[in-house]
Scaffold this motif. Structure first.
Motif, PDB file in Angstrom:
ATOM      1  N   ASN A 157      45.917 142.454  -0.274  1.00 31.80           N
ATOM      2  CA  ASN A 157      46.985 142.052   0.638  1.00 31.80           C
ATOM      3  C   ASN A 157      46.469 141.234   1.827  1.00 31.80           C
ATOM      4  O   ASN A 157      47.013 141.300   2.929  1.00 31.80           O
ATOM      5  CB  ASN A 157      47.764 143.274   1.143  1.00 31.80           C
ATOM      6  CG  ASN A 157      48.495 143.982   0.011  1.00 31.80           C
ATOM      7  OD1 ASN A 157      48.871 143.372  -0.984  1.00 31.80           O
ATOM      8  ND2 ASN A 157      48.679 145.283   0.162  1.00 31.80           N
ATOM      9  N   GLN A 190      44.272 142.501  -5.060  1.00 30.83           N
ATOM     10  CA  GLN A 190      45.642 142.377  -5.524  1.00 30.83           C
ATOM     11  C   GLN A 190      46.585 142.132  -4.343  1.00 30.83           C
ATOM     12  O   GLN A 190      46.249 142.410  -3.186  1.00 30.83           O
ATOM     13  CB  GLN A 190      46.090 143.640  -6.263  1.00 30.83           C
ATOM     14  CG  GLN A 190      46.390 144.821  -5.356  1.00 30.83           C
ATOM     15  CD  GLN A 190      46.947 146.033  -6.056  1.00 30.83           C
ATOM     16  OE1 GLN A 190      46.653 147.160  -5.658  1.00 30.83           O
ATOM     17  NE2 GLN A 190      47.749 145.849  -7.085  1.00 30.83           N
ATOM     18  N   LEU A 191      47.771 141.618  -4.685  1.00 33.35           N
ATOM     19  CA  LEU A 191      48.916 141.584  -3.782  1.00 33.35           C
ATOM     20  C   LEU A 191      49.949 142.512  -4.413  1.00 33.35           C
ATOM     21  O   LEU A 191      50.431 142.260  -5.519  1.00 33.35           O
ATOM     22  CB  LEU A 191      49.481 140.167  -3.648  1.00 33.35           C
ATOM     23  CG  LEU A 191      48.516 139.108  -3.103  1.00 33.35           C
ATOM     24  CD1 LEU A 191      49.194 137.741  -3.088  1.00 33.35           C
ATOM     25  CD2 LEU A 191      48.045 139.470  -1.694  1.00 33.35           C
ATOM     26  N   ASP A 192      50.290 143.589  -3.733  1.00 33.30           N
ATOM     27  CA  ASP A 192      51.043 144.654  -4.393  1.00 33.30           C
ATOM     28  C   ASP A 192      52.545 144.611  -4.126  1.00 33.30           C
ATOM     29  O   ASP A 192      53.250 145.592  -4.383  1.00 33.30           O
ATOM     30  CB  ASP A 192      50.473 146.027  -4.026  1.00 33.30           C
ATOM     31  CG  ASP A 192      50.560 146.343  -2.533  1.00 33.30           C
ATOM     32  OD1 ASP A 192      51.241 145.603  -1.797  1.00 33.30           O
ATOM     33  OD2 ASP A 192      49.946 147.350  -2.108  1.00 33.30           O
ATOM     34  N   GLY A 221      54.612 139.390  -5.414  1.00 35.49           N
ATOM     35  CA  GLY A 221      53.212 139.052  -5.647  1.00 35.49           C
ATOM     36  C   GLY A 221      52.953 137.607  -5.294  1.00 35.49           C
ATOM     37  O   GLY A 221      52.852 137.245  -4.121  1.00 35.49           O
ATOM     38  N   THR A 255      48.848 142.247 -10.008  1.00 34.80           N
ATOM     39  CA  THR A 255      49.630 141.348  -9.157  1.00 34.80           C
ATOM     40  C   THR A 255      50.657 140.629 -10.016  1.00 34.80           C
ATOM     41  O   THR A 255      50.322 140.050 -11.050  1.00 34.80           O
ATOM     42  CB  THR A 255      48.720 140.309  -8.467  1.00 34.80           C
ATOM     43  OG1 THR A 255      47.776 140.989  -7.638  1.00 34.80           O
ATOM     44  CG2 THR A 255      49.545 139.336  -7.626  1.00 34.80           C
TER      45      THR A 255
END
Length: 326
Positions: A243, A274-276, A280, A320
């Protein structure tokens, strides 16, 4: 110097020079003109009592001390000097420009004031400009907040900083129509603690939900998660931690969703991150590319046209979502 005392006088009319009218207590002149400075540069000094000052035009209005039996009208006054106690100044129902010269002091249109704790705008557009100093603004409601902890404001549509460092902090998902950081080069905008949508028009301007901002050099996001949309340029994004992203060399943390502009965007994972957010990565328009990390293995799942998920395998897989990716 001769002194004249008077009583049972309802109206006072100044001369052609400078006149100063001083309230020594919470009193009233109940005439239809009350105090009229007439010509010259004229001053009212208010009582040491909680007082509401209301402007009808730039140089006329009324003052009402809380312990007085009623209001006093005034005309042709150039300066208001408030006493102690809580002092409130309400603008006329026009478009108004407030210029602060320090804490609790400044001018509105052509009238000078000091000792005012609360500023209230009119029913049209009001702009509040800070002095060229280090300024702290806190947004506590829609078009309301505090300046340097000493002055509160409401019904103010635009805030403009000075040439120093201005910091604007949102205490909730509120709206100011426009925030301009001013002439400084280190202005900060701190978002609310709720999930927030940010859209960049350039690297120093954009929107925070429904608030337009410009001349802002640093954006600070809350830990609740944020959506960040890039400007309508060719953009380079790097996911540098969970993030956390870098957009065109500027870093942002607590970003759970990112959205490209209307040109080509490249999204690169610099490691096992990841981008959660639910979105995403959304490439939006243009020809958009995602580059996975060099190690370890990544699993790509196609879920539809230009959309799917990327799972980066580690002890705990990181997933993601993505869309609008070529």
């Amino acid at each position: 110097t001769n002194t004249l005392t008077f009583s049972k006088i309802n109206n006072l009319l100044g001369g052609t020079g400078a006149d100063t009218f001083t309230f020594t207590g919470a009193y009233q002149l109940d005439g239809v003109r009350g105090i009229d400075g007439f010509q010259g540069t004229n001053v009212i000094v208010g009582p040491n009592d909680d007082t509401d000052w209301k402007l009808e035009l730039n140089d006329q209005g009324q003052l009402t001390p809380v312990d007085a039996i009623g209001q006093t009208k005034f005309f042709n006054i150039n300066t208001l000097t408030a006493g102690t106690g809580i002092q409130t100044l309400a603008a006329p129902n026009t478009s108004n420009t407030w210029t602060l010269t320090g804490d609790n002091a400044g001018n509105i249109n052509d009238l000078t004031f000091s000792g005012i704790d609360r500023l209230i705008g009119g029913v049209e557009q009001d702009t509040l400009q800070a002095p060229n100093a280090v300024n702290t603004w806190i947004i506590t409601g829609n078009n309301k907040g505090t300046y340097n902890a000493n002055t509160t404001f409401q019904a103010i549509n635009s805030l403009i900083g000075g040439t120093g460092v201005d910091t604007f902090t949102f205490n909730g998902l509120y709206q100011i129509d426009r925030i301009n950081g001013g002439g400084g080069t280190a202005n900060v905008l701190i978002g609310p603690t709720e999930y927030t949508v940010w859209k960049l028009h350039s690297m120093t301007s954009g929107t925070l939900e429904k608030t337009n901002f410009e001349n802002i050099n640093t954006l600070t996001f809350s830990t609740a998660g944020n959506s960040l949309q890039g400007p309508n340029t060719t953009n380079t994004w790097n996911i540098t931690a969970n993030n956390t992203v870098t957009l065109n060399t500027v870093s942002y943390s607590n970003v759970t969703d990112i959205i490209g502009g209307n040109r080509n965007d490249t999204f690169t994972f610099d490691g096992i991150f990841q981008l959660d957010g639910l979105v995403g990565i959304n490439g939006n328009q243009g020809y958009n590319i995602i580059e996975g990390p060099t190690t370890p293995q990544s699993d790509w799942v196609i879920k539809g046209i230009k959309q799917g998920t990327i799972k980066i395998n580690d002890t705990t897989p990181l997933i993601t979502n993505y869309s609008n990716i070529e």
